[in-house]
Design a protein around this motif. Structure first.
Motif, PDB file in Angstrom:
ATOM      1  N   GLN A 129      19.322  49.809  26.164  1.00  0.00           N
ATOM      2  CA  GLN A 129      18.374  50.328  25.255  1.00  0.00           C
ATOM      3  C   GLN A 129      18.378  51.492  24.464  1.00  0.00           C
ATOM      4  N   ASN A 130      17.955  52.570  25.338  1.00  0.00           N
ATOM      5  CA  ASN A 130      17.924  53.835  24.869  1.00  0.00           C
ATOM      6  C   ASN A 130      19.258  54.744  25.058  1.00  0.00           C
ATOM      7  N   MET A 131      19.590  55.218  24.177  1.00  0.00           N
ATOM      8  CA  MET A 131      21.050  55.956  23.850  1.00  0.00           C
ATOM      9  C   MET A 131      20.740  57.418  23.498  1.00  0.00           C
ATOM     10  N   VAL A 132      20.938  58.324  24.232  1.00  0.00           N
ATOM     11  CA  VAL A 132      20.801  59.730  23.819  1.00  0.00           C
ATOM     12  C   VAL A 132      22.183  60.519  23.874  1.00  0.00           C
ATOM     13  N   LEU A 133      22.647  60.850  22.826  1.00  0.00           N
ATOM     14  CA  LEU A 133      24.021  61.571  22.726  1.00  0.00           C
ATOM     15  C   LEU A 133      23.707  63.126  22.585  1.00  0.00           C
ATOM     16  N   VAL A 134      24.620  63.872  23.284  1.00  0.00           N
ATOM     17  CA  VAL A 134      24.466  65.229  23.143  1.00  0.00           C
ATOM     18  C   VAL A 134      25.514  65.887  22.480  1.00  0.00           C
ATOM     19  N   SER A 135      25.362  66.183  21.229  1.00  0.00           N
ATOM     20  CA  SER A 135      26.220  66.742  20.562  1.00  0.00           C
ATOM     21  C   SER A 135      26.496  68.071  20.280  1.00  0.00           C
ATOM     22  N   SER A 136      26.776  68.803  19.465  1.00  0.00           N
ATOM     23  CA  SER A 136      26.997  70.020  19.320  1.00  0.00           C
ATOM     24  C   SER A 136      26.315  70.841  17.920  1.00  0.00           C
ATOM     25  N   ALA A 137      25.533  71.796  18.061  1.00  0.00           N
ATOM     26  CA  ALA A 137      25.011  72.431  17.063  1.00  0.00           C
ATOM     27  C   ALA A 137      26.204  73.094  15.947  1.00  0.00           C
ATOM     28  N   GLY A 138      25.994  73.069  14.711  1.00  0.00           N
ATOM     29  CA  GLY A 138      27.092  73.560  14.003  1.00  0.00           C
ATOM     30  C   GLY A 138      28.504  72.566  13.855  1.00  0.00           C
ATOM     31  N   ALA A 139      28.166  71.598  14.398  1.00  0.00           N
ATOM     32  CA  ALA A 139      29.532  70.669  14.185  1.00  0.00           C
ATOM     33  C   ALA A 139      29.455  70.073  12.696  1.00  0.00           C
ATOM     34  N   ASP A 140      28.401  69.760  12.063  1.00  0.00           N
ATOM     35  CA  ASP A 140      28.567  69.537  10.518  1.00  0.00           C
ATOM     36  C   ASP A 140      29.130  70.563   9.880  1.00  0.00           C
ATOM     37  N   TYR A 141      29.073  71.917  10.190  1.00  0.00           N
ATOM     38  CA  TYR A 141      29.673  73.112   9.348  1.00  0.00           C
ATOM     39  C   TYR A 141      31.311  73.026   9.763  1.00  0.00           C
ATOM     40  N   ALA A 142      31.736  72.534  10.824  1.00  0.00           N
ATOM     41  CA  ALA A 142      32.934  72.747  11.479  1.00  0.00           C
ATOM     42  C   ALA A 142      34.114  72.122  10.494  1.00  0.00           C
ATOM     43  N   GLU A 143      35.137  72.622  10.229  1.00  0.00           N
ATOM     44  CA  GLU A 143      36.216  71.983   9.469  1.00  0.00           C
ATOM     45  C   GLU A 143      37.267  71.461  10.327  1.00  0.00           C
ATOM     46  N   ARG A 144      37.913  70.480  10.037  1.00  0.00           N
ATOM     47  CA  ARG A 144      38.747  69.520  10.892  1.00  0.00           C
ATOM     48  C   ARG A 144      39.917  70.296  11.020  1.00  0.00           C
ATOM     49  N   ASP A 145      40.585  71.059  10.069  1.00  0.00           N
ATOM     50  CA  ASP A 145      41.849  71.826  10.272  1.00  0.00           C
ATOM     51  C   ASP A 145      41.602  73.172  11.110  1.00  0.00           C
ATOM     52  N   LYS A 146      40.372  73.631  11.233  1.00  0.00           N
ATOM     53  CA  LYS A 146      40.078  74.925  11.493  1.00  0.00           C
ATOM     54  C   LYS A 146      39.301  74.901  13.071  1.00  0.00           C
ATOM     55  N   GLN A 147      38.476  73.962  13.202  1.00  0.00           N
ATOM     56  CA  GLN A 147      37.583  73.625  14.453  1.00  0.00           C
ATOM     57  C   GLN A 147      37.364  72.315  14.789  1.00  0.00           C
ATOM     58  N   PRO A 148      38.714  71.489  14.967  1.00  0.00           N
ATOM     59  CA  PRO A 148      38.893  70.273  15.174  1.00  0.00           C
ATOM     60  C   PRO A 148      38.084  69.617  16.443  1.00  0.00           C
TER      61      PRO A 148
END
Length: 341
Positions: A129-148
């Motif tokens: 039922q409970n799903m907690v994902l640990v992501s990374s701050a700044g991932a939304d600013y990362a560029e696929r070709d530069k910080q894949p």
């Protein structure tokens, strides 16, 4: 870069607001991956402590590979049952009674496939039922070709959120939470030899680049509090469905970080700006991925996020850089050279 283990400070371990469950022990069964990593083992260690042990009935560590000696020792000390992910299927999850999963992606280039595998197990079990994902701050600013490697965390977030709107997955993912953890202060421990031998803190950023590094102990405290929180639909209403960005409390540049270290250590430590190539040479195999540093150099980390939210959830303040360096003074204090008479 993999963060090192950190022990919660005395203020945190005495924090009554981080406890959950009252006088009766919870029936919740929590599984944590990647248990072999620094974040996973630190979280399991905290969950197994007196502070949180009444917040669940059982604790399980899921591993993607063999733990290193230091994390292996932590897992053995906690007594937490661990098992390799490739030996677990949906029936095993049901047998264990896992209803809460903290999904920490492994520090691996194959993290997408490995996380997908665990999510599929949860979907098939239909009971996580409970799903907690640990992501990374700044991932939304990362560029696929530069910080894949960093950008991949956005793809993982999408995968983790999908079960919420998919009735075929049953209860799995009905109560989600995503935590984007910032640049770990513990990454600086990788430069401890330079600090002790040369009085230098070499970081692959320029003197004016700023970021807000966070202590691993703070991230573990936030995650543990979320995992034992309770509400009518699973996790506590204050965290259920939330995307929480957890950076440190203070925006600093390299020289300011070195100054904080100097104040805490009582000895001079100077910031040294190095290139990415120089950093990789210093770090060896642990410097293969420097996406976090790349974000800092691009000016995409000039913000502080989470102090109010962190305190609301945990009842604690985030750790200041000076306090963090004080707790790790043996790793950074410059060693005096021996002289012959």
């Amino acid at each position: 870069m993999a963060p090192k283990k950190v022990v919660a400070n005395s203020e945190q371990t005495e924090n009554p607001q981080a406890k959950s469950g009252g006088d009766t022990k919870s029936e919740r069964v929590i599984a944590v991956s990647a248990a072999e990593g620094y974040t996973g083992s630190a979280l399991l260690e905290l969950l197994a402590s007196d502070q949180f042990k009444d917040g669940y009935a059982k604790l399980v560590g899921l591993t993607f590979g063999e733990p290193k000696e230091d994390t292996k020792a932590i897992l053995e000390e906690t007594g937490v049952e661990t098992m390799m992910v490739d030996k677990v299927d949906e029936n095993k999850l049901k047998e264990l009674g896992v209803d809460t999963l903290c999904l920490i992606p492994p520090a691996s280039k194959e993290k997408m496939e490995l996380v997908k595998h665990v999510l599929e197990l949860g979907k098939k079990a239909k009971s996580v039922q409970n799903m907690v994902l640990v992501s990374s701050a700044g991932a939304d600013y990362a560029e696929r070709d530069k910080q894949p490697r960093l950008r991949e965390f956005i793809d993982l977030e999408v995968l983790a959120m999908q079960p919420k709107s998919d009735p075929s997955t049953g209860d799995t993912g009905h109560s989600p939470c995503i935590v984007r953890a910032g640049f770990y202060m513990e990454n600086l421990l990788l430069y401890s030899k330079q600090a002790q031998g040369e009085g230098q803190l070499p970081i692959p950023i320029d003197p004016d680049h700023k970021f807000a590094p966070v202590a691993l102990g703070d991230v573990a405290l936030l995650l543990a509090t979320i995992l034992v929180s309770k509400g009518p639909h699973g996790l506590g209403d204050e965290v259920r469905g939330q995307l929480i960005v957890c950076t440190g409390p203070q925006l600093v540049a390299g020289p300011e970080l070195a100054e904080a270290a100097s104040q805490a250590l009582g000895t001079k430590l100077e910031f040294s700006s190095v290139t990415e190539a120089q950093a990789k040479k210093i770090l060896g195999s642990e410097g293969e991925e420097l996406d976090d540093d790349s974000l800092v150099r691009d000016g995409k980390t000039n913000y502080v996020a989470s102090p109010p939210a962190f305190k609301m959830v945990t009842g604690q303040d985030l750790t200041l850089p000076t306090d963090w360096f004080q707790s790790y003074q043996d790793s950074f204090k410059r060693k005096k050279r021996r002289t012959t008479k």
